[in-house]
Design a protein around this motif. Structure first.
Motif, PDB file in Angstrom:
ATOM      1  N   ALA A 227       0.808  -1.230   0.000  1.00  0.00           N
ATOM      2  CA  ALA A 227       0.000   0.000   0.000  1.00  0.00           C
ATOM      3  C   ALA A 227       0.838   1.275   0.000  1.00  0.00           C
ATOM      4  O   ALA A 227       0.446   2.284   0.589  1.00  0.00           O
ATOM      5  CB  ALA A 227      -0.978  -0.007   1.190  1.00  0.00           C
ATOM      6  N   LEU A 228       1.998   1.250  -0.657  1.00  0.00           N
ATOM      7  CA  LEU A 228       2.883   2.420  -0.640  1.00  0.00           C
ATOM      8  C   LEU A 228       3.347   2.804  -2.049  1.00  0.00           C
ATOM      9  O   LEU A 228       4.532   3.082  -2.275  1.00  0.00           O
ATOM     10  CB  LEU A 228       4.097   2.129   0.265  1.00  0.00           C
ATOM     11  CG  LEU A 228       3.759   1.959   1.753  1.00  0.00           C
ATOM     12  CD1 LEU A 228       4.963   1.403   2.521  1.00  0.00           C
ATOM     13  CD2 LEU A 228       3.327   3.292   2.362  1.00  0.00           C
ATOM     14  N   ALA A 229       2.403   2.844  -2.990  1.00  0.00           N
ATOM     15  CA  ALA A 229       2.778   3.161  -4.376  1.00  0.00           C
ATOM     16  C   ALA A 229       3.421   4.543  -4.476  1.00  0.00           C
ATOM     17  O   ALA A 229       4.322   4.768  -5.291  1.00  0.00           O
ATOM     18  CB  ALA A 229       1.549   3.062  -5.287  1.00  0.00           C
ATOM     19  N   GLY A 230       2.975   5.471  -3.637  1.00  0.00           N
ATOM     20  CA  GLY A 230       3.501   6.831  -3.700  1.00  0.00           C
ATOM     21  C   GLY A 230       4.911   6.961  -3.157  1.00  0.00           C
ATOM     22  O   GLY A 230       5.576   7.975  -3.372  1.00  0.00           O
ATOM     23  N   LEU A 231       5.363   5.951  -2.451  1.00  0.00           N
ATOM     24  CA  LEU A 231       6.714   5.998  -1.887  1.00  0.00           C
ATOM     25  C   LEU A 231       7.778   5.749  -2.953  1.00  0.00           C
ATOM     26  O   LEU A 231       8.891   6.234  -2.857  1.00  0.00           O
ATOM     27  CB  LEU A 231       6.816   4.924  -0.786  1.00  0.00           C
ATOM     28  CG  LEU A 231       7.750   5.139   0.383  1.00  0.00           C
ATOM     29  CD1 LEU A 231       7.481   6.452   1.081  1.00  0.00           C
ATOM     30  CD2 LEU A 231       7.604   3.982   1.368  1.00  0.00           C
ATOM     31  N   VAL A 233       9.232   2.604  -4.015  1.00  0.00           N
ATOM     32  CA  VAL A 233      10.311   1.703  -3.608  1.00  0.00           C
ATOM     33  C   VAL A 233      10.072   0.328  -4.212  1.00  0.00           C
ATOM     34  O   VAL A 233       9.003  -0.257  -4.035  1.00  0.00           O
ATOM     35  CB  VAL A 233      10.407   1.568  -2.065  1.00  0.00           C
ATOM     36  CG1 VAL A 233      11.491   0.541  -1.688  1.00  0.00           C
ATOM     37  CG2 VAL A 233      10.726   2.912  -1.438  1.00  0.00           C
ATOM     38  N   GLY A 234      11.061  -0.154  -4.929  1.00  0.00           N
ATOM     39  CA  GLY A 234      11.011  -1.506  -5.462  1.00  0.00           C
ATOM     40  C   GLY A 234      12.397  -2.096  -5.402  1.00  0.00           C
ATOM     41  O   GLY A 234      13.370  -1.385  -5.095  1.00  0.00           O
ATOM     42  N   LEU A 235      12.498  -3.382  -5.684  1.00  0.00           N
ATOM     43  CA  LEU A 235      13.814  -3.992  -5.599  1.00  0.00           C
ATOM     44  C   LEU A 235      13.955  -5.132  -6.577  1.00  0.00           C
ATOM     45  O   LEU A 235      12.971  -5.723  -7.020  1.00  0.00           O
ATOM     46  CB  LEU A 235      14.104  -4.485  -4.178  1.00  0.00           C
ATOM     47  CG  LEU A 235      13.228  -5.618  -3.639  1.00  0.00           C
ATOM     48  CD1 LEU A 235      14.005  -6.469  -2.665  1.00  0.00           C
ATOM     49  CD2 LEU A 235      12.010  -5.028  -2.962  1.00  0.00           C
ATOM     50  N   VAL A 259      11.992   8.576   2.365  1.00  0.00           N
ATOM     51  CA  VAL A 259      11.454   7.361   1.732  1.00  0.00           C
ATOM     52  C   VAL A 259      12.050   6.120   2.399  1.00  0.00           C
ATOM     53  O   VAL A 259      11.346   5.158   2.713  1.00  0.00           O
ATOM     54  CB  VAL A 259      11.758   7.379   0.219  1.00  0.00           C
ATOM     55  CG1 VAL A 259      11.506   6.016  -0.409  1.00  0.00           C
ATOM     56  CG2 VAL A 259      10.929   8.456  -0.471  1.00  0.00           C
ATOM     57  N   THR A 260      13.346   6.154   2.637  1.00  0.00           N
ATOM     58  CA  THR A 260      13.993   5.018   3.292  1.00  0.00           C
ATOM     59  C   THR A 260      13.439   4.811   4.699  1.00  0.00           C
ATOM     60  O   THR A 260      13.174   3.682   5.123  1.00  0.00           O
ATOM     61  CB  THR A 260      15.519   5.249   3.344  1.00  0.00           C
ATOM     62  OG1 THR A 260      15.988   5.333   2.000  1.00  0.00           O
ATOM     63  CG2 THR A 260      16.229   4.120   4.058  1.00  0.00           C
TER      64      THR A 260
END
Ligand SMILES: *Cc1c(COP(=O)(O)O)cnc(C)c1O
Length: 388
Positions: A227-231, A233-235, A259-260
């Motif tokens: 639920a954090l699409a606006g953040l 962050v992917g890997l 963000v981190t």
């Protein structure tokens, strides 16, 4: 039995012109190991901003924040040297294309209908895209794995992108098939399994195959179940040798300090437990809405989904879209995709949003065969392993 080591990543799969490329040497990556008190090497301000009196964001961030990298490694029961974090999985897709395909050359295999960013990243890099369409059996979709293998070999592809669960298909690619495909292509191409919706799927993550398959890459993200699409962050989880190359190709400082901080909190036990509960609720709503849609007159197919959306085909997509828009509800028109001239994709939202959707659907006639339609099979995530 002793397990064979993972072996090296085959250097022949990398862009030959990048083999000696060291990337941008930032003040952070070139910092000395000696103890230091005073850092005057990055042209940062000596004093904090008025809007950041504690100076939390005064300095450039660590390009790969070690606490976050370790938290992701723990979550996936792997080692930090296999983790590359960045600006969503979108950035990982971009990095893979740029690291493995020569500009204007090589090739990328995709399996339509699929996520659009694979072809976008390839095109922006001038790389030919080979499409091996998925097989539609009206209940679900199947990747033509033999066709993918042959197309990759015939076209000199360096990358194969499989979304599992797929977007917009909602279908998973069986782990056995992923393993066999990766093995068959190991001298030719890297197989990328994009698990953006992995938390919603019943199947184990392909992360479990990484040790055995140096040329396999798995993508995950905080954008969907977390639920954090606006953040943003992917890997990527990859062989350490490939991970090192991806980090060198990556533009500097991908993750802003706030963000981190937020991402670390999202990987703490309380947030992971809440994510697990949201996933269960989403699966319940998905199956409920799926039954409702299957009962509608004019809905020809609602595909089995292992993700947080449903893909449907209908006789009158414009009519259904108009009815929903009238109720203030926007769903995704998929008719631009090959093979989907009548398809819509509906995201499973909150309980209230799904109640509003069902009310809007009430104004539709019920199918005469409604009572005879089978209930959708429900699937559960392997929550312990996936989320905690
Ligand atoms: C939504 C989605 C992503 C997410 O990308 P982010 O950049 O991490 O937000 C990746 N792959 C697929 C298939 C998706 O549907």
């Amino acid at each position: 039995m002793t397990r064979p080591g993972p072996g090296p990543f085959p250097a022949a799969l990398l862009r030959p012109d990048l083999v000696d490329f060291t990337g941008y040497s930032s003040a952070r990556t070139s910092a000395v190991a000696a103890p230091a008190r005073i850092w005057l090497n990055a042209n940062e301000s000596g004093l904090p901003s008025d809007i950041d009196p504690d100076g939390l964001t005064r300095r450039y961030p660590d390009p790969q924040p070690s606490a976050l990298v370790e938290a992701f490694a723990d979550l996936w029961a792997t080692t930090p040297d296999r983790v590359v974090v960045g600006r969503g999985s979108d950035e990982m897709i971009e990095l893979l294309v740029r690291s493995l395909c020569r500009p204007g050359g090589d090739g990328v295999v995709v399996t339509s209908p699929t996520f659009g960013m694979y072809a976008v990243s390839a095109r922006l890099h001038g790389v030919p895209v080979v499409d091996v369409p998925q097989v539609d059996d009206e209940l679900t979709w199947r990747v033509d794995v033999a066709g993918v293998r042959d197309a990759a070999l015939a076209n000199g592809a360096r990358l194969v992108f499989l979304a599992s669960p797929g977007n917009p298909t909602g279908a998973v690619v069986p782990l056995r098939e992923i393993a066999d495909l990766t093995e068959a292509l190991k001298d030719q191409a890297v197989v990328v399994v994009d698990e953006a919706y992995g938390e919603f799927a019943a199947q184990r993550s392909a992360v479990t195959l990484l040790e055995e398959h140096p040329t396999l890459v798995v993508l995950r993200t905080l954008s969907k179940a977390h639920a954090l699409a606006g953040l943003r962050v992917g890997l990527a989880l990859a062989h350490p040798d490939l991970a090192r190359v991806l980090r060198r190709v990556q533009a500097p400082y991908p993750l802003p300090v706030p963000v981190t901080t937020a991402a670390l909190e999202a990987l703490g036990q309380p947030a992971l437990r809440a994510t697990g509960r949201r996933v269960m609720e989403t699966l319940r709503l998905r199956d409920q809405v799926g039954r409702r849609l299957r009962d509608l007159d004019g809905v020809r197919a609602v595909y089995a989904s292992e993700a947080n959306f449903l893909l449907l085909r209908c006789d009158d997509p414009d009519g259904l879209l108009a009815r929903l828009v009238g109720a203030g509800i926007i769903v995704r028109d998929m008719r631009h995709l090959p093979g989907l001239p009548d398809a819509l994709r509906i995201t499973i939202g909150s309980t209230l949003e799904m109640a509003a959707l069902e009310r809007a659907l009430d104004s539709f006639p019920a199918s005469p065969s409604a009572t005879a339609s089978p209930a959708p099979t429900s699937s559960r995530p392997t929550s312990g392993e996936e989320l905690s």
